[in-house]
Every structure is written in C-alpha cells, then in structure tokens.
Motif scaffolding. Sequence first.
Motif, PDB file in Angstrom:
ATOM      1  N   GLN A  82      -2.785 -23.606 -19.744  1.00 41.48           N
ATOM      2  CA  GLN A  82      -4.252 -23.513 -19.572  1.00 41.48           C
ATOM      3  C   GLN A  82      -5.203 -23.678 -20.702  1.00 41.48           C
ATOM      4  OE1 GLN A  82      -5.744 -20.429 -16.599  1.00 41.48           O
ATOM      5  NE2 GLN A  82      -3.943 -19.356 -17.160  1.00 41.48           N
ATOM      6  N   GLY A  83      -6.228 -24.359 -20.582  1.00 40.56           N
ATOM      7  CA  GLY A  83      -7.021 -24.340 -21.799  1.00 40.56           C
ATOM      8  C   GLY A  83      -7.842 -23.190 -22.101  1.00 40.56           C
ATOM      9  N   ALA A  84      -8.341 -23.314 -23.309  1.00 40.41           N
ATOM     10  CA  ALA A  84      -9.113 -21.935 -23.692  1.00 40.41           C
ATOM     11  C   ALA A  84     -10.505 -21.638 -22.914  1.00 40.41           C
ATOM     12  CB  ALA A  84      -9.327 -22.299 -25.074  1.00 40.41           C
ATOM     13  N   GLU A  85     -10.976 -22.657 -22.672  1.00 41.82           N
ATOM     14  CA  GLU A  85     -12.652 -22.537 -22.072  1.00 41.82           C
ATOM     15  C   GLU A  85     -12.608 -22.158 -20.679  1.00 41.82           C
ATOM     16  OE1 GLU A  85     -12.200 -25.302 -25.736  1.00 41.82           O
ATOM     17  OE2 GLU A  85     -11.190 -25.220 -23.739  1.00 41.82           O
ATOM     18  N   LYS A  86     -11.695 -22.488 -19.873  1.00 47.04           N
ATOM     19  CA  LYS A  86     -11.639 -22.281 -18.423  1.00 47.04           C
ATOM     20  C   LYS A  86     -10.186 -21.834 -18.001  1.00 47.04           C
ATOM     21  CE  LYS A  86     -12.928 -24.002 -13.913  1.00 47.04           C
ATOM     22  NZ  LYS A  86     -14.018 -23.197 -13.674  1.00 47.04           N
ATOM     23  N   THR A  87      -9.970 -20.546 -17.476  1.00 50.30           N
ATOM     24  CA  THR A  87      -8.642 -19.998 -17.120  1.00 50.30           C
ATOM     25  C   THR A  87      -8.971 -19.588 -15.489  1.00 50.30           C
ATOM     26  OG1 THR A  87      -9.200 -17.761 -17.709  1.00 50.30           O
ATOM     27  CG2 THR A  87      -8.429 -19.299 -19.464  1.00 50.30           C
ATOM     28  N   ASN A  88      -7.545 -19.109 -15.101  1.00 48.59           N
ATOM     29  CA  ASN A  88      -7.652 -18.457 -13.950  1.00 48.59           C
ATOM     30  C   ASN A  88      -7.390 -17.150 -13.799  1.00 48.59           C
ATOM     31  OD1 ASN A  88      -5.034 -18.250 -14.634  1.00 48.59           O
ATOM     32  ND2 ASN A  88      -3.885 -19.799 -13.165  1.00 48.59           N
ATOM     33  N   PHE A  89      -7.705 -16.523 -15.045  1.00 51.35           N
ATOM     34  CA  PHE A  89      -7.770 -14.929 -15.213  1.00 51.35           C
ATOM     35  C   PHE A  89      -8.853 -14.424 -14.499  1.00 51.35           C
ATOM     36  CE2 PHE A  89      -5.750 -16.262 -19.319  1.00 51.35           C
ATOM     37  CZ  PHE A  89      -4.625 -16.177 -18.575  1.00 51.35           C
ATOM     38  N   GLN A  90      -8.659 -13.075 -13.838  1.00 52.69           N
ATOM     39  CA  GLN A  90      -9.764 -12.360 -13.115  1.00 52.69           C
ATOM     40  C   GLN A  90     -10.823 -11.778 -14.266  1.00 52.69           C
ATOM     41  OE1 GLN A  90     -10.171 -12.099  -9.831  1.00 52.69           O
ATOM     42  NE2 GLN A  90      -8.367 -13.552  -9.980  1.00 52.69           N
ATOM     43  N   ASP A  91     -11.776 -11.499 -13.744  1.00 50.90           N
ATOM     44  CA  ASP A  91     -12.958 -10.692 -14.646  1.00 50.90           C
ATOM     45  C   ASP A  91     -12.640  -9.540 -15.098  1.00 50.90           C
ATOM     46  OD1 ASP A  91     -14.370 -13.022 -13.940  1.00 50.90           O
ATOM     47  OD2 ASP A  91     -16.152 -11.639 -12.829  1.00 50.90           O
ATOM     48  N   ASN A  92     -12.895  -9.078 -16.479  1.00 53.29           N
ATOM     49  CA  ASN A  92     -12.545  -7.722 -16.952  1.00 53.29           C
ATOM     50  C   ASN A  92     -11.053  -7.471 -17.025  1.00 53.29           C
ATOM     51  OD1 ASN A  92     -15.157  -7.259 -17.143  1.00 53.29           O
ATOM     52  ND2 ASN A  92     -15.526  -6.760 -15.252  1.00 53.29           N
ATOM     53  N   THR A  93     -10.360  -8.612 -17.435  1.00 54.84           N
ATOM     54  CA  THR A  93      -9.010  -8.222 -17.364  1.00 54.84           C
ATOM     55  C   THR A  93      -8.260  -7.759 -18.722  1.00 54.84           C
ATOM     56  OG1 THR A  93      -8.657 -10.182 -15.807  1.00 54.84           O
ATOM     57  CG2 THR A  93      -6.673  -9.543 -17.152  1.00 54.84           C
ATOM     58  N   PHE A  94      -8.709  -8.009 -19.817  1.00 53.04           N
ATOM     59  CA  PHE A  94      -7.936  -7.865 -20.871  1.00 53.04           C
ATOM     60  C   PHE A  94      -8.685  -7.001 -22.012  1.00 53.04           C
ATOM     61  CE2 PHE A  94      -7.125 -12.413 -19.832  1.00 53.04           C
ATOM     62  CZ  PHE A  94      -5.782 -12.390 -19.468  1.00 53.04           C
ATOM     63  N   ASP A  95      -7.716  -6.120 -22.545  1.00 52.47           N
ATOM     64  CA  ASP A  95      -8.154  -5.194 -23.282  1.00 52.47           C
ATOM     65  C   ASP A  95      -8.086  -5.905 -25.004  1.00 52.47           C
ATOM     66  OD1 ASP A  95      -7.723  -2.723 -21.874  1.00 52.47           O
ATOM     67  OD2 ASP A  95      -5.850  -3.480 -21.780  1.00 52.47           O
ATOM     68  N   LEU A  96      -7.585  -6.897 -25.192  1.00 52.15           N
ATOM     69  CA  LEU A  96      -7.561  -7.653 -26.294  1.00 52.15           C
ATOM     70  C   LEU A  96      -7.356  -9.144 -26.150  1.00 52.15           C
ATOM     71  CD1 LEU A  96      -7.514  -7.695 -29.560  1.00 52.15           C
ATOM     72  CD2 LEU A  96      -4.988  -7.583 -29.243  1.00 52.15           C
ATOM     73  N   ILE A  97      -8.199  -9.814 -26.743  1.00 53.45           N
ATOM     74  CA  ILE A  97      -8.120 -11.514 -26.845  1.00 53.45           C
ATOM     75  C   ILE A  97      -7.702 -11.870 -28.249  1.00 53.45           C
ATOM     76  CG2 ILE A  97      -8.933 -13.788 -26.675  1.00 53.45           C
ATOM     77  CD1 ILE A  97     -10.764 -12.501 -24.346  1.00 53.45           C
ATOM     78  N   LYS A 109     -18.740 -22.398 -27.360  1.00 57.51           N
ATOM     79  CA  LYS A 109     -19.845 -21.910 -26.439  1.00 57.51           C
ATOM     80  C   LYS A 109     -19.129 -21.621 -25.209  1.00 57.51           C
ATOM     81  CE  LYS A 109     -24.073 -22.862 -23.936  1.00 57.51           C
ATOM     82  NZ  LYS A 109     -25.148 -23.968 -23.547  1.00 57.51           N
ATOM     83  N   ASP A 110     -18.220 -22.565 -24.781  1.00 58.48           N
ATOM     84  CA  ASP A 110     -17.367 -22.229 -23.423  1.00 58.48           C
ATOM     85  C   ASP A 110     -16.281 -21.321 -23.444  1.00 58.48           C
ATOM     86  OD1 ASP A 110     -19.045 -24.368 -22.416  1.00 58.48           O
ATOM     87  OD2 ASP A 110     -17.584 -25.907 -22.556  1.00 58.48           O
ATOM     88  N   PHE A 111     -15.628 -21.343 -24.782  1.00 55.93           N
ATOM     89  CA  PHE A 111     -14.713 -20.532 -25.126  1.00 55.93           C
ATOM     90  C   PHE A 111     -15.263 -18.791 -25.033  1.00 55.93           C
ATOM     91  CE2 PHE A 111     -12.486 -17.531 -28.080  1.00 55.93           C
ATOM     92  CZ  PHE A 111     -11.424 -17.341 -27.300  1.00 55.93           C
ATOM     93  N   TYR A 112     -16.412 -18.834 -25.828  1.00 54.13           N
ATOM     94  CA  TYR A 112     -16.877 -17.287 -25.814  1.00 54.13           C
ATOM     95  C   TYR A 112     -17.289 -16.976 -24.427  1.00 54.13           C
ATOM     96  CZ  TYR A 112     -16.367 -17.288 -30.887  1.00 54.13           C
ATOM     97  OH  TYR A 112     -16.004 -17.522 -32.163  1.00 54.13           O
ATOM     98  N   LYS A 113     -17.922 -17.741 -23.529  1.00 52.43           N
ATOM     99  CA  LYS A 113     -18.289 -17.277 -22.291  1.00 52.43           C
ATOM    100  C   LYS A 113     -17.106 -16.975 -21.431  1.00 52.43           C
ATOM    101  CE  LYS A 113     -20.724 -19.357 -18.353  1.00 52.43           C
ATOM    102  NZ  LYS A 113     -21.251 -20.602 -17.794  1.00 52.43           N
ATOM    103  N   ALA A 115     -14.024 -15.712 -22.698  1.00 53.85           N
ATOM    104  CA  ALA A 115     -13.809 -14.548 -23.365  1.00 53.85           C
ATOM    105  C   ALA A 115     -14.332 -13.436 -22.968  1.00 53.85           C
ATOM    106  CB  ALA A 115     -13.830 -14.628 -25.105  1.00 53.85           C
ATOM    107  N   LYS A 116     -15.820 -13.619 -22.762  1.00 50.92           N
ATOM    108  CA  LYS A 116     -16.546 -12.275 -22.191  1.00 50.92           C
ATOM    109  C   LYS A 116     -16.532 -12.075 -20.930  1.00 50.92           C
ATOM    110  CE  LYS A 116     -20.268 -12.851 -26.058  1.00 50.92           C
ATOM    111  NZ  LYS A 116     -21.642 -12.846 -26.496  1.00 50.92           N
ATOM    112  N   ARG A 117     -16.243 -13.205 -19.956  1.00 57.33           N
ATOM    113  CA  ARG A 117     -15.870 -12.844 -18.694  1.00 57.33           C
ATOM    114  C   ARG A 117     -14.661 -12.195 -18.382  1.00 57.33           C
ATOM    115  NH1 ARG A 117     -12.866 -14.984 -14.591  1.00 57.33           N
ATOM    116  NH2 ARG A 117     -11.925 -16.446 -15.757  1.00 57.33           N
ATOM    117  N   VAL A 118     -13.617 -12.195 -19.271  1.00 59.14           N
ATOM    118  CA  VAL A 118     -12.212 -11.770 -19.015  1.00 59.14           C
ATOM    119  C   VAL A 118     -11.818 -10.742 -19.765  1.00 59.14           C
ATOM    120  CG1 VAL A 118     -11.288 -13.894 -18.121  1.00 59.14           C
ATOM    121  CG2 VAL A 118     -10.822 -13.194 -20.638  1.00 59.14           C
ATOM    122  N   LEU A 119     -12.639 -10.441 -20.871  1.00 55.74           N
ATOM    123  CA  LEU A 119     -12.437  -9.300 -21.615  1.00 55.74           C
ATOM    124  C   LEU A 119     -13.304  -7.842 -20.878  1.00 55.74           C
ATOM    125  CD1 LEU A 119     -11.466  -8.717 -24.611  1.00 55.74           C
ATOM    126  CD2 LEU A 119     -13.727  -8.925 -25.372  1.00 55.74           C
TER     127      LEU A 119
END
Length: 244
Positions: A82-97, A109-113, A115-119
């Motif tokens: 998977q690329g960094a900017e768009k993944t299939n992970f659910q929202d609010n999944t990760f304690d750490l990236i 810009k796309d990666f941080y967007k 990251a904030k979605r899945v963190l």
Amino acid sequence: MKDNFSTHSSAYAKFRPTYPQKLYEFLQAKLTDTETAWDCGTGNGQVAGELAEFFQKVKATDISKQQLKNAVKKNNIQYSLQGAEKTNFQDNTFDLITVAQAIHWFNFKDFYKEAKRVLKPNGIIAVIGYSLFNTTPETDEVIRKFYNDIIGPFWDEERRYLDEKYKNIPFPFHEIETPEFQQEYQWSFEHLIGYLETWSAVKHHEKETGENPVNLIKNELKTAFGSQNKIVFPILFRLGKFKD
C-alpha cells in the motif's frame, strides 16, 4: 511516492543502518497504549520488527513488493502493499505511526491527512531517519566529495530534506521534544562499499552512465578508511501528537 529501492532490496536489508534501542525505549515511554502500530514505508521491516517486540499488532506497508519479500518476519507483523497516502485501514486504528527514512518521498499533505484519519486521538506519529554518516576526517573528505561532486547531480530533489535533517518538512502536530540519538558501528571496508551502493543517486548514476560511480573512489576510500573503522550516523527524530 517514488520507488528507488526495489531493485536492490536484499542489499538494502543487508547494508543499511538500524536505529538505537534507546530510541525505541524513549518512544515506548511516550505511548498511551501499545495495541496497534503502523510502520509506513517499512522497506525491509527493520522498524516493524522492533515495534513487534512491544506492540500486540504491527501493520507494515510499502509500495515495493521486493522490499516486502525481504522484510523481517514475525507472527504479529502483517505486511501489505500500500502507498502512504491512501490505505484500507479503519479510522482511529493506530496508537503509533512510524515512518523511517521514507517521509521525504511522500506527498506530505495527503499522507498527513491519512495519518490523522487512522491515528487514535491519543496516538503518536514518529518520523525517523539518518543523515550522512561521519567517520575519520580523511574518509569524510572522500565521501563528501563523492556525495556532492560525483553523484551530486543524480540525487533526487527530495534528498534535501535529509540534508536539512528533517527540520524543514511540514509537521502539523503538537511536537514532543526528543533527545539527540546517534548510531555507531565498526564497519569493514566491504560493508561501507555495500552501503554506498544502496544509495539512490549511485543507482541513478549507474543507470544513466553504465558505470558504478563507487568504483571511481574505491582505491582512495580504501586508503583513507582502512580495512575497518568507526561509522557514526546522526539520527533524525521528530515526534508529534494531534493538534486540536
């Protein structure tokens, strides 16, 4: 996101430096929870392997099939292409990236967007890397001439972020102060050559000219470095939490 490392993925795993254990200890101490981590741009999985020691689950992604093929294998690491900017992970999944020696290739810009979605709201993002190493003064002189003059024109534009020690990358998070780390080795001359041959600018030079530029400095470098010597990598490390 560029893929400069698929063609030499086994060499990358063999010759690239790692990060000090004290960095992981510092990181672990800052975490609220250690359920799930995402190692983005995982490459050979060296960081994912360390995270797996204290996380229940580690998701590790990269755009290189060859890198993932050579990656560290542990039962609690799940790799995916998977690329960094768009993944299939659910929202609010990760304690750490974590992003190690890779963020300069991303669309910030796309990666941080993403990251904030899945963190998770209390999650942490860690940007890690290393800049040009130091060794003996004589060797440093040869390496800097090689780095700037011989392969200088072949570096991708994004390399400047590493030269600037990640100080000038966008970082839209509440920054957490971090100590300085470095990683020291005793490397053989053969290991040093192997490492230099993983540099993306070396590969670009070789592709364009048909000549391995490391051969141009090999004799001079051997005289300066000797058969074995100390190598010191300054570690780049930025840590952040959500901005409200």
